[in-house]
Write a protein that holds these residues in place. Sequence first.
Motif, short mmCIF file in Angstrom:
data_model
loop_
_atom_site.label_atom_id
_atom_site.label_comp_id
_atom_site.label_asym_id
_atom_site.label_seq_id
_atom_site.Cartn_x
_atom_site.Cartn_y
_atom_site.Cartn_z
N VAL A 1 38.14 -9.98 26.66
CA VAL A 1 37.81 -10.09 28.09
C VAL A 1 36.34 -9.76 28.33
N ILE A 2 35.84 -8.69 27.72
CA ILE A 2 34.44 -8.30 27.89
C ILE A 2 33.52 -9.37 27.32
N LEU A 3 33.87 -9.92 26.17
CA LEU A 3 33.06 -10.97 25.57
C LEU A 3 33.04 -12.21 26.47
N GLY A 4 34.16 -12.57 27.04
CA GLY A 4 34.21 -13.71 27.96
C GLY A 4 33.36 -13.47 29.20
N MET A 5 33.38 -12.24 29.72
CA MET A 5 32.57 -11.92 30.90
C MET A 5 31.08 -12.00 30.57
N LEU A 6 30.69 -11.50 29.40
CA LEU A 6 29.28 -11.54 29.00
C LEU A 6 28.80 -12.97 28.77
N ILE A 7 29.64 -13.78 28.16
CA ILE A 7 29.28 -15.18 27.94
C ILE A 7 29.13 -15.91 29.28
N THR A 8 30.06 -15.66 30.20
CA THR A 8 29.99 -16.29 31.52
C THR A 8 28.71 -15.86 32.26
N LEU A 9 28.42 -14.58 32.21
CA LEU A 9 27.20 -14.08 32.86
C LEU A 9 25.96 -14.70 32.23
N GLY A 10 25.94 -14.81 30.92
CA GLY A 10 24.80 -15.43 30.23
C GLY A 10 24.63 -16.88 30.62
N VAL A 11 25.73 -17.63 30.73
CA VAL A 11 25.65 -19.04 31.12
C VAL A 11 25.13 -19.17 32.55
#
Length: 68
Positions: A9-19
Amino acid sequence: MNPLPDRTVILGMLITLGVVFALVFWFVRLAPSPEPALQWRDSAPMEPKAAPAPQQPALPGRSGSSLI
């Protein structure tokens, strides 16, 4: 159905924020700069200013500007 692990979940949030940040900065960079506003008044003619006379650096160990 099993819940997702915290790491996923944290990795998905960080990837989304980066995009999102990448898209924002990409479109800001591609946006043309705004044109300056029209100046309706005539500005005064610009005269070149005379350059100031170069000053000699003070010698080390001496105080003041006299060289005598």
